[in-house]
Motif scaffolding. Structure first.
Motif, PDB file in Angstrom:
ATOM      1  N   LEU A  10       0.828  -1.195   0.000  1.00 39.23           N
ATOM      2  CA  LEU A  10       0.000   0.000   0.000  1.00 39.23           C
ATOM      3  C   LEU A  10       0.867   1.251   0.000  1.00 39.23           C
ATOM      4  CD1 LEU A  10      -2.776  -0.920   2.600  1.00 39.23           C
ATOM      5  CD2 LEU A  10      -2.889  -1.042   0.121  1.00 39.23           C
ATOM      6  N   ASN A  11       0.317   2.319  -0.520  1.00 34.86           N
ATOM      7  CA  ASN A  11       0.988   3.603  -0.616  1.00 34.86           C
ATOM      8  C   ASN A  11       1.485   4.071   0.758  1.00 34.86           C
ATOM      9  OD1 ASN A  11       1.639   6.319  -1.203  1.00 34.86           O
ATOM     10  ND2 ASN A  11       0.132   6.306  -2.857  1.00 34.86           N
ATOM     11  N   PRO A  12       2.727   4.541   0.866  1.00 37.63           N
ATOM     12  CA  PRO A  12       3.273   4.922   2.169  1.00 37.63           C
ATOM     13  C   PRO A  12       2.704   6.218   2.751  1.00 37.63           C
ATOM     14  CG  PRO A  12       4.850   5.430   0.465  1.00 37.63           C
ATOM     15  CD  PRO A  12       3.725   4.686  -0.196  1.00 37.63           C
ATOM     16  N   VAL A  13       1.978   6.993   1.981  1.00 34.58           N
ATOM     17  CA  VAL A  13       1.429   8.252   2.500  1.00 34.58           C
ATOM     18  C   VAL A  13       0.114   8.035   3.250  1.00 34.58           C
ATOM     19  CG1 VAL A  13       2.549   9.643   0.724  1.00 34.58           C
ATOM     20  CG2 VAL A  13       0.222   8.831   0.359  1.00 34.58           C
ATOM     21  N   LEU A  14      -0.392   6.816   3.282  1.00 36.80           N
ATOM     22  CA  LEU A  14      -1.654   6.529   3.967  1.00 36.80           C
ATOM     23  C   LEU A  14      -1.455   6.540   5.481  1.00 36.80           C
ATOM     24  CD1 LEU A  14      -2.908   3.540   1.796  1.00 36.80           C
ATOM     25  CD2 LEU A  14      -3.631   5.908   1.653  1.00 36.80           C
ATOM     26  N   SER A  15      -2.499   6.937   6.192  1.00 37.78           N
ATOM     27  CA  SER A  15      -2.453   6.902   7.656  1.00 37.78           C
ATOM     28  C   SER A  15      -2.732   5.476   8.134  1.00 37.78           C
ATOM     29  CB  SER A  15      -3.491   7.856   8.241  1.00 37.78           C
ATOM     30  OG  SER A  15      -4.799   7.366   7.999  1.00 37.78           O
ATOM     31  N   ASP A  16      -2.558   5.252   9.431  1.00 41.40           N
ATOM     32  CA  ASP A  16      -2.828   3.941  10.014  1.00 41.40           C
ATOM     33  C   ASP A  16      -4.283   3.531   9.789  1.00 41.40           C
ATOM     34  OD1 ASP A  16      -0.838   2.408  11.039  1.00 41.40           O
ATOM     35  OD2 ASP A  16      -1.283   2.833  13.151  1.00 41.40           O
ATOM     36  N   GLU A  17      -5.193   4.480   9.993  1.00 35.10           N
ATOM     37  CA  GLU A  17      -6.621   4.204   9.799  1.00 35.10           C
ATOM     38  C   GLU A  17      -6.920   3.819   8.355  1.00 35.10           C
ATOM     39  OE1 GLU A  17      -8.816   7.618  11.016  1.00 35.10           O
ATOM     40  OE2 GLU A  17      -8.047   7.542  13.076  1.00 35.10           O
ATOM     41  N   GLN A  18      -6.312   4.526   7.421  1.00 40.04           N
ATOM     42  CA  GLN A  18      -6.565   4.257   5.998  1.00 40.04           C
ATOM     43  C   GLN A  18      -6.032   2.882   5.589  1.00 40.04           C
ATOM     44  OE1 GLN A  18      -4.622   7.832   4.632  1.00 40.04           O
ATOM     45  NE2 GLN A  18      -6.577   8.715   3.963  1.00 40.04           N
ATOM     46  N   THR A  19      -4.869   2.496   6.116  1.00 40.21           N
ATOM     47  CA  THR A  19      -4.336   1.173   5.779  1.00 40.21           C
ATOM     48  C   THR A  19      -5.208   0.079   6.374  1.00 40.21           C
ATOM     49  OG1 THR A  19      -2.814   1.230   7.658  1.00 40.21           O
ATOM     50  CG2 THR A  19      -1.942   1.935   5.537  1.00 40.21           C
ATOM     51  N   LYS A  20      -5.667   0.262   7.617  1.00 42.08           N
ATOM     52  CA  LYS A  20      -6.545  -0.738   8.244  1.00 42.08           C
ATOM     53  C   LYS A  20      -7.857  -0.858   7.490  1.00 42.08           C
ATOM     54  CE  LYS A  20      -4.618  -0.308  12.861  1.00 42.08           C
ATOM     55  NZ  LYS A  20      -4.822   0.188  14.223  1.00 42.08           N
ATOM     56  N   GLU A  21      -8.381   0.286   7.036  1.00 40.74           N
ATOM     57  CA  GLU A  21      -9.633   0.267   6.276  1.00 40.74           C
ATOM     58  C   GLU A  21      -9.458  -0.462   4.948  1.00 40.74           C
ATOM     59  OE1 GLU A  21     -12.460   1.253   3.381  1.00 40.74           O
ATOM     60  OE2 GLU A  21     -10.565   2.338   3.331  1.00 40.74           O
ATOM     61  N   ALA A  22      -8.327  -0.247   4.295  1.00 40.20           N
ATOM     62  CA  ALA A  22      -8.067  -0.914   3.019  1.00 40.20           C
ATOM     63  C   ALA A  22      -7.951  -2.427   3.214  1.00 40.20           C
ATOM     64  CB  ALA A  22      -6.785  -0.373   2.388  1.00 40.20           C
ATOM     65  N   VAL A  23      -7.217  -2.838   4.224  1.00 43.63           N
ATOM     66  CA  VAL A  23      -7.044  -4.275   4.486  1.00 43.63           C
ATOM     67  C   VAL A  23      -8.380  -4.905   4.853  1.00 43.63           C
ATOM     68  CG1 VAL A  23      -5.942  -5.963   5.994  1.00 43.63           C
ATOM     69  CG2 VAL A  23      -4.627  -4.039   5.134  1.00 43.63           C
ATOM     70  N   SER A  24      -9.172  -4.223   5.666  1.00 43.14           N
ATOM     71  CA  SER A  24     -10.478  -4.782   6.038  1.00 43.14           C
ATOM     72  C   SER A  24     -11.407  -4.856   4.826  1.00 43.14           C
ATOM     73  CB  SER A  24     -11.110  -3.975   7.163  1.00 43.14           C
ATOM     74  OG  SER A  24     -11.398  -2.673   6.746  1.00 43.14           O
ATOM     75  N   LYS A  25     -11.292  -3.909   3.907  1.00 40.11           N
ATOM     76  CA  LYS A  25     -12.093  -3.952   2.677  1.00 40.11           C
ATOM     77  C   LYS A  25     -11.736  -5.183   1.857  1.00 40.11           C
ATOM     78  CE  LYS A  25     -12.482  -1.541  -1.738  1.00 40.11           C
ATOM     79  NZ  LYS A  25     -11.977  -0.413  -2.537  1.00 40.11           N
ATOM     80  N   PHE A  26     -10.443  -5.470   1.736  1.00 44.25           N
ATOM     81  CA  PHE A  26     -10.010  -6.618   0.935  1.00 44.25           C
ATOM     82  C   PHE A  26     -10.404  -7.940   1.587  1.00 44.25           C
ATOM     83  CE2 PHE A  26      -6.413  -3.571  -0.293  1.00 44.25           C
ATOM     84  CZ  PHE A  26      -7.182  -2.991  -1.292  1.00 44.25           C
ATOM     85  N   THR A  27     -10.232  -8.050   2.903  1.00 48.85           N
ATOM     86  CA  THR A  27     -10.610  -9.298   3.577  1.00 48.85           C
ATOM     87  C   THR A  27     -12.127  -9.486   3.579  1.00 48.85           C
ATOM     88  OG1 THR A  27     -10.493  -8.196   5.723  1.00 48.85           O
ATOM     89  CG2 THR A  27      -8.543  -9.422   5.024  1.00 48.85           C
ATOM     90  N   ALA A  28     -12.880  -8.385   3.686  1.00 44.20           N
ATOM     91  CA  ALA A  28     -14.347  -8.474   3.621  1.00 44.20           C
ATOM     92  C   ALA A  28     -14.796  -8.977   2.251  1.00 44.20           C
ATOM     93  CB  ALA A  28     -14.970  -7.124   3.930  1.00 44.20           C
TER      94      ALA A  28
END
Length: 116
Positions: A10-28
């Motif tokens: 994932l892009n390094p400019v993302l915040s912790d919340e944004q990375t967690k949201e992206a990962v949860s979107k993919f696993t969902a």
């Protein structure tokens, strides 16, 4: 059902919340299409071997799952369309790779072995 492993950056400019949201979107997405999530790992921010989209680092994540063969194609389309994902790789695991992944998980989480 086959076993698969996907590593994505994932892009390094993302915040912790944004990375967690992206990962949860993919696993969902995987769960909603009948996959069973075996393991999720966050490898953190790592330096890239070569620049990707003018970035020199990225957040690495690993998702190991069981699913049907047609699931991987829809999952990869989702990863391609998400602009937060810089690169990804999905691999089908054979029995040797499954054994290695299991040993690696047991090394990282010794408590889970004691609970069994």
């Amino acid at each position: 059902m086959r076993n698969y492993e996907t590593v994505f950056i994932l892009n390094p400019v993302l915040s912790d919340e944004q990375t967690k949201e992206a990962v949860s979107k993919f696993t969902a997405h995987l769960k909603s299409n009948g996959a069973e999530i075996v393991a999720e790992e966050s490898w953190g921010l790592k330096k890239l071997a070569y620049p990707i989209q003018k970035k020199k680092s990225g957040f690495y994540f690993l998702v190991e799952f069981k699913g049907e063969a047609n699931l991987t194609s829809s999952f990869e389309v989702l990863l391609k369309r998400d602009e937060r994902v810089m690169r990804f790789l999905t691999v089908a695991l054979d029995k040797h790779a499954l054994a290695y992944a299991s040993k690696r998980r047991d090394k990282l989480n010794p408590k889970s072995k004691e609970e069994k």
